[in-house]
Design an enzyme around this catalytic site. Structure first.
Site, PDB file in Angstrom:
ATOM      1  N   ALA A  65      33.832  -8.835   3.863  1.00 29.88           N
ATOM      2  CA  ALA A  65      33.759  -9.231   2.458  1.00 29.88           C
ATOM      3  C   ALA A  65      34.170  -8.052   1.588  1.00 29.88           C
ATOM      4  CB  ALA A  65      32.353  -9.682   2.106  1.00 29.88           C
ATOM      5  N   GLY A 110      32.255 -11.197   7.173  1.00 31.02           N
ATOM      6  CA  GLY A 110      32.664 -12.530   6.752  1.00 31.02           C
ATOM      7  C   GLY A 110      33.891 -13.035   7.488  1.00 31.02           C
ATOM      8  N   GLU A 113      32.623 -14.435  10.643  1.00 28.78           N
ATOM      9  CA  GLU A 113      31.935 -15.684  10.305  1.00 28.78           C
ATOM     10  C   GLU A 113      32.929 -16.814  10.048  1.00 28.78           C
ATOM     11  OE1 GLU A 113      27.852 -14.743   8.114  1.00 28.78           O
ATOM     12  OE2 GLU A 113      29.504 -13.589   7.252  1.00 28.78           O
ATOM     13  N   GLU A 133      26.967  -5.867   9.212  1.00 24.73           N
ATOM     14  CA  GLU A 133      26.300  -5.886   7.906  1.00 24.73           C
ATOM     15  C   GLU A 133      25.119  -4.946   7.806  1.00 24.73           C
ATOM     16  OE1 GLU A 133      28.472  -9.853   8.105  1.00 24.73           O
ATOM     17  OE2 GLU A 133      27.409  -8.546   9.501  1.00 24.73           O
TER      18      GLU A 133
END
Length: 261
Positions: A65, A110, A113, A133
């Site tokens: 991200a 992300g 993901e 993260e």
């Protein structure tokens, strides 16, 4: 049409490229907004039979991200951000048309993901996967804590998320996170080959396979029974022209011509 994505529709395959190579294709709010739009197109465009998601450039699928957007968020804004990500990635997971990730480099945070939300993954041999993260004081927020467990099991998922370690494409394949590993040059061709093979099958049956497999993981969430879902969806096939065509083609020893009816 898009600022952060590029798209191409060919032979029924919608190729979606996250196009921020200078930022390692990091997911920011604009990328997520445009992803939501292009996913709507997969659902509604009759010319789209399947989709492929990849990243721009030779280094990254999506390297995570855009962390600069996190610094000013309150807990309430963080919750809203996570909810939006969950909604978009669930739309990918539940799409009745095949959506495959062609992972061409770093798939972190992300990015990992997003790849896991796709129905399966093909990776180049230079790909790296990880959920780092905890290095930033946060956790995966777009479904990663759940889908990683589904794909690689509880123990390995916990290890990867708690250590923030990256794994290579071959280890990802051995763990079940990736289906196929190719050279970077062959990545898109291999992914297209798989999608074209799937497109030759009965599309209503493919959609029902996706629904039944997803039902397996939704039992604790909303009471869905995967076995009961299979019975219902199996029965529904008998109302389709595709089943008639498939059975007749088998008996006549010819290739079926499915119409999705």
């Amino acid at each position: 049409m898009y600022n952060t994505l590029s798209t191409q529709l060919k032979d029924g395959i919608l190729e979606i490229t996250i196009n921020r190579p200078d930022k390692m294709n990091a997911l920011n709010q604009e990328v997520m907004r445009e992803l939501a739009l292009v996913i709507d197109d997969i659902y509604t465009n009759p010319g789209v039979d399947s989709a492929l998601i990849t990243g721009s450039g030779p280094k990254a699928f999506i390297a995570g991200a855009d962390i600069s957007e996190f610094l000013s968020l309150s807990p309430e804004q963080g919750e809203e951000l996570s909810k939006k990500g969950h909604t978009i990635f669930q739309r990918i997971e539940e799409c009745t048309k095949p959506v495959v990730a062609a992972v061409n480099g770093f798939a972190l945070g992300g990015g990992c993901e997003l790849a896991m939300a796709c129905h399966f993954r093909v990776a180049s041999d230079n790909a790296k996967f990880g959920q780092p993260e905890v290095n930033l004081g946060i956790i995966p927020g777009y479904g990663g804590t759940q889908r990683l467990v589904q794909l690689v099991g509880k123990g390995k998922a916990l290890e990867l998320m708690m250590t923030a370690d990256m794994i290579g494409a071959e280890e990802a394949r051995q763990l079940g996170l990736v289906n196929h590993v190719t050279t970077p040059d062959a990545l898109l061709d291999k992914t297209r080959e798989l999608l074209k093979k799937i497109q030759g099958k009965a599309p209503l049956a493919i959609a029902r396979v996706i629904k039944c497999v997803n039902a397996h993981f939704k039992h604790e969430e909303d009471g869905m029974d995967g076995f009961e879902t299979e019975i219902v969806e199996f029965a529904a096939c008998f109302a389709t022209k595709d089943l008639q065509e498939g059975a007749e083609a088998f008996i006549q020893k010819r290739q079926p011509q499915f119409k999705g009816e």
